[in-house]
Scaffold this motif. Structure first.
Motif, mmCIF file in Angstrom:
data_model
loop_
_atom_site.group_PDB
_atom_site.id
_atom_site.type_symbol
_atom_site.label_atom_id
_atom_site.label_comp_id
_atom_site.label_asym_id
_atom_site.label_seq_id
_atom_site.Cartn_x
_atom_site.Cartn_y
_atom_site.Cartn_z
ATOM 1 N N ARG A 39 44.902 -8.255 24.219
ATOM 2 C CA ARG A 39 43.414 -7.589 24.281
ATOM 3 C C ARG A 39 42.326 -8.759 23.830
ATOM 4 N NH1 ARG A 39 41.579 -3.780 27.791
ATOM 5 N NH2 ARG A 39 39.675 -2.673 26.696
ATOM 6 N N LEU A 40 41.560 -9.129 24.518
ATOM 7 C CA LEU A 40 40.368 -9.830 24.201
ATOM 8 C C LEU A 40 39.126 -9.106 24.567
ATOM 9 C CD1 LEU A 40 41.514 -13.512 25.141
ATOM 10 C CD2 LEU A 40 41.403 -12.419 22.810
ATOM 11 N N GLY A 41 38.478 -8.349 23.456
ATOM 12 C CA GLY A 41 37.368 -7.870 23.827
ATOM 13 C C GLY A 41 37.561 -6.710 24.775
ATOM 14 N N ARG A 42 37.009 -6.491 25.992
ATOM 15 C CA ARG A 42 37.164 -5.348 26.841
ATOM 16 C C ARG A 42 38.316 -5.972 27.906
ATOM 17 N NH1 ARG A 42 33.599 -5.666 31.382
ATOM 18 N NH2 ARG A 42 31.879 -7.487 31.157
ATOM 19 N N TYR A 43 38.668 -7.265 27.861
ATOM 20 C CA TYR A 43 39.598 -7.755 28.874
ATOM 21 C C TYR A 43 40.993 -7.708 28.287
ATOM 22 C CZ TYR A 43 35.138 -9.668 30.811
ATOM 23 O OH TYR A 43 34.115 -9.851 31.213
ATOM 24 N N THR A 44 41.896 -7.490 29.286
ATOM 25 C CA THR A 44 43.402 -7.408 28.888
ATOM 26 C C THR A 44 43.828 -8.544 29.752
ATOM 27 O OG1 THR A 44 43.331 -5.223 28.534
ATOM 28 C CG2 THR A 44 45.394 -6.144 28.856
ATOM 29 N N ILE A 45 44.655 -9.538 28.911
ATOM 30 C CA ILE A 45 45.515 -10.705 29.729
ATOM 31 C C ILE A 45 46.864 -10.231 29.747
ATOM 32 C CG2 ILE A 45 45.934 -13.170 29.429
ATOM 33 C CD1 ILE A 45 43.416 -13.535 27.968
ATOM 34 N N ARG A 46 47.543 -10.469 30.893
ATOM 35 C CA ARG A 46 48.977 -10.090 31.016
ATOM 36 C C ARG A 46 49.797 -11.196 31.609
ATOM 37 N NH1 ARG A 46 49.020 -4.427 30.796
ATOM 38 N NH2 ARG A 46 47.154 -3.384 30.852
ATOM 39 N N ASP A 47 51.099 -11.267 31.424
ATOM 40 C CA ASP A 47 51.764 -12.301 32.020
ATOM 41 C C ASP A 47 52.785 -11.401 33.070
ATOM 42 O OD1 ASP A 47 51.382 -14.467 30.381
ATOM 43 O OD2 ASP A 47 52.745 -14.387 29.163
ATOM 44 N N VAL A 48 53.078 -12.209 33.996
ATOM 45 C CA VAL A 48 53.853 -11.735 35.086
ATOM 46 C C VAL A 48 55.386 -11.578 34.597
ATOM 47 C CG1 VAL A 48 54.927 -12.187 37.519
ATOM 48 C CG2 VAL A 48 52.341 -12.660 37.066
ATOM 49 N N SER A 49 55.880 -12.227 33.853
ATOM 50 C CA SER A 49 57.141 -12.107 33.384
ATOM 51 C C SER A 49 57.155 -12.494 31.816
ATOM 52 C CB SER A 49 58.140 -13.310 33.959
ATOM 53 O OG SER A 49 57.608 -14.554 33.674
ATOM 54 N N ARG A 50 57.779 -11.617 31.154
ATOM 55 C CA ARG A 50 57.894 -11.550 29.482
ATOM 56 C C ARG A 50 58.640 -12.810 29.376
ATOM 57 N NH1 ARG A 50 58.142 -5.085 27.868
ATOM 58 N NH2 ARG A 50 56.336 -4.626 28.890
#
Length: 574
Positions: free
Chosen positions: A322-333
């Protein structure tokens, strides 16, 4: 009284005679003056009413590919024009003229009636010489012909976005034809002719000025690769249901563009039902967010700071941040990944943590040095520079998104140019659409050792299991590259949920990189949308054909070991 009146009449009569005599003398003197002392004046006035200068069309220069194959040539055509004043006197011949021209008798009659007081109107342009001769053989009063040139494009739709086309007046309107119109056009000549009072040519005169043909242009394009790229991109659009696509190939050493194709395309020899959208050279005009294809440059920036090494490890668990109000995700862990693993797994979290550690400055400087946000200098009409933001203060979200290819925009040509620098020991040489064979100028984007290290990582992305670019492999050659997938921006703001662009950018052969290529598919709608799934196979097929056509030695052939029994017992060969 009568005598006085008679004398008065005689006096007036004498005055009239004297005035008349003076007028006759003046006219006589003017005639003598013009014929004896001012002959040039009469000659000039006579010529102005009978001598005319008609243009001699100049032969437009030829455009060829790097091997001399013609891409644009000029052929002579016949243009028919009419004198409306003469044609209105023979209305009974209009239907015959319309039939010979292949036009509607009614529409031709309407045109001729509207132009009855004009000395010139086009009847038909671009006819073959045989068609023109057939019409002139009818000897219809008021119908004349002149020779012009018409452009013909042997490669048709395959090279049209690069070459462009000319209009009916042989003036460049798109592509190279427009960019180098003055060089290609040449200078028309002039021929002197004698015309009667109706404007008909009664005698040909001398050539006042010879036409100067236009200059020729030799492009850097290799039509063998152009045909190959065109075929594979067209097939990919059909296979994946994509709306559009682009493919660019660049010579790593010289900066020459070897192929540039776009879909959809059009036939420049027949533009009657042309869709304006098909005219766009998307490779140079369409700017897009490049997604993960820029991650190698973020890695290079991190290595350049000295804070990171190839074996440095980043913990990407739990697969989101989580960066502020944004969420960064990875397609594969991916868990804990080194820099190579971050590229193989295309980890947004891993690359974001690296960028946040070194700051946006080094990443931005690396991308600027690689040519993002700047015109390539090709001089191509309508080329876009893209956007590379430069915030005074970078927040965390802006830094992270820049690192994995959002928040900036590039063109396919810019992306190919940047990858060519990776393959050229970190040195960026100017791009060229003209054949030159050797680099001209350039600057160092990154340290050569860093460039080689990044190439080694890109090889793992394609060659090693678990990499996102395994479908880009080319048998017999070492290949390196990076896929990318980016959501398209919505017209109403934000990003769309179901519209993507899919990319693959790479180089080969990695032992001595020769070709950098970029594949872009816009909105694939069937069979998937990830760049490694839809764009990587196109890259692999095109690169395989290109390496063989250019006779580049394979650098990844399997090693065949001779068994002891064969070598010692039978002495045979393998």
């Amino acid at each position: 009284m009568i005598g006085l009146f008679g004398k008065h009449l005689v006096g007036r009569f004498g005055l009239v005679l004297a005035l008349f005599a003076l007028m006759v003398a003046a006219v006589a003197w003017r005639i003598i003056d013009l014929h004896v002392f001012e002959q040039d004046f009469l000659q000039h006035q006579g010529d102005a009413r009978s001598v005319r200068h008609i243009p001699i069309p100049a032969h437009r220069g030829v455009i060829t590919d790097r091997h001399g194959e013609p891409l644009a040539v000029s052929t002579p055509v016949s243009t028919l024009w009419g004198n409306g004043r003469e044609l209105k006197e023979v209305p009974e011949r209009w239907s015959q003229l319309a039939q010979a021209l292949g036009q509607s008798p009614q529409r031709l009659a309407e045109r001729l009636e509207k132009s009855a007081d004009r000395d010139f109107l086009y009847l038909a342009r671009g006819l073959t010489p045989e068609q023109g001769e057939a019409v002139m053989a009818l000897k219809i009063p008021g119908v004349y012909h002149m020779e012009e040139f018409r452009r013909f494009y042997p490669a048709g739709e395959v090279a049209t976005h690069v070459v462009g086309f000319t209009d009916v007046d042989d003036v460049g309107r798109e592509g190279i034809e427009l960019a180098f119109n003055e060089w290609l056009a040449g200078v028309p000549g002039q021929r002197q002719v004698i015309k009667d009072r109706r404007g008909r040519v009664v005698r040909d005169g001398d050539v006042v000025r010879n036409a100067k043909p236009g200059g020729n242009i030799e492009l850097s394009i290799d039509m063998r690769l152009q045909y190959l790229a065109h075929r594979e991109l067209r097939n990919a659009l059909h296979e994946f249901g994509a709306r559009a696509g682009s493919l660019v190939m660049v010579d790593v050493k010289s900066g020459e563009i070897l192929a540039m194709v776009n879909q959809p395309t059009y036939n420049p020899n027949n533009r009657k039902q042309l869709d304006p959208a098909a005219m766009r050279n998307r490779a140079m005009i369409d700017a897009f967010e490049p997604g993960s294809t820029v991650k190698p440059f973020t890695i290079a920036a991190a290595l350049g700071t000295g804070r990171w090494q190839p074996d440095s490890v980043v913990d990407t668990t739990p697969g989101w941040m989580r960066l502020g109000r944004y969420t960064i995700r990875d397609v594969s862990r991916g868990g804990k990944l080194d820099l190579t693993g971050i590229l193989k797994k295309s980890s947004n979290i891993g690359i974001s943590k690296i960028a946040l550690d070194i700051g946006a400055g080094p990443v931005h400087a690396m991308m600027r040095s690689a040519g993002f946000g700047e015109i390539t200098g090709l001089g191509f009409p309508g080329e876009r520079a893209g956007v590379l933001p430069n915030h005074r203060i970078w927040n965390e979200a802006e830094t992270a998104t820049l690192a994995y290819g959002y928040g900036l925009s590039v063109t396919a040509v810019q992306l190919a140019h940047a990858y060519a620098a990776l393959g050229n020991e970190g040195r960026s040489v100017p791009l060229s659409l003209m054949r030159r064979g050797r680099p001209e100028g350039g600057h160092q984007v990154m340290d050569p050792a860093i460039a080689r290290e990044v190439l080694h990582m890109l090889r793992a992305v394609v060659e090693e299991p678990g990499g996102g670019g395994t479908r880009a492999q080319v048998p017999g050659y070492q290949v390196g590259g990076k896929s990318g997938t980016a959501k398209k921006v919505s017209s109403s703001g934000g990003y769309t949920d179901d519209a993507y662009r899919s990319f693959f950018a790479g180089l080969a052969p990695l032992s001595n990189p020769r070709i950098a290529a970029v594949v872009v598919l816009d909105e694939p709608s069937k069979g998937g949308y990830y760049g490694g799934l839809v764009s990587a196979p196109v890259f692999g097929r095109v690169m395989a054909g290109a390496l063989r056509l250019m006779n580049i030695t394979p650098d990844n052939l399997p090693t065949v070991e001779r068994t002891a029994g064969t070598s010692a017992g039978k002495g045979g060969r393998i």
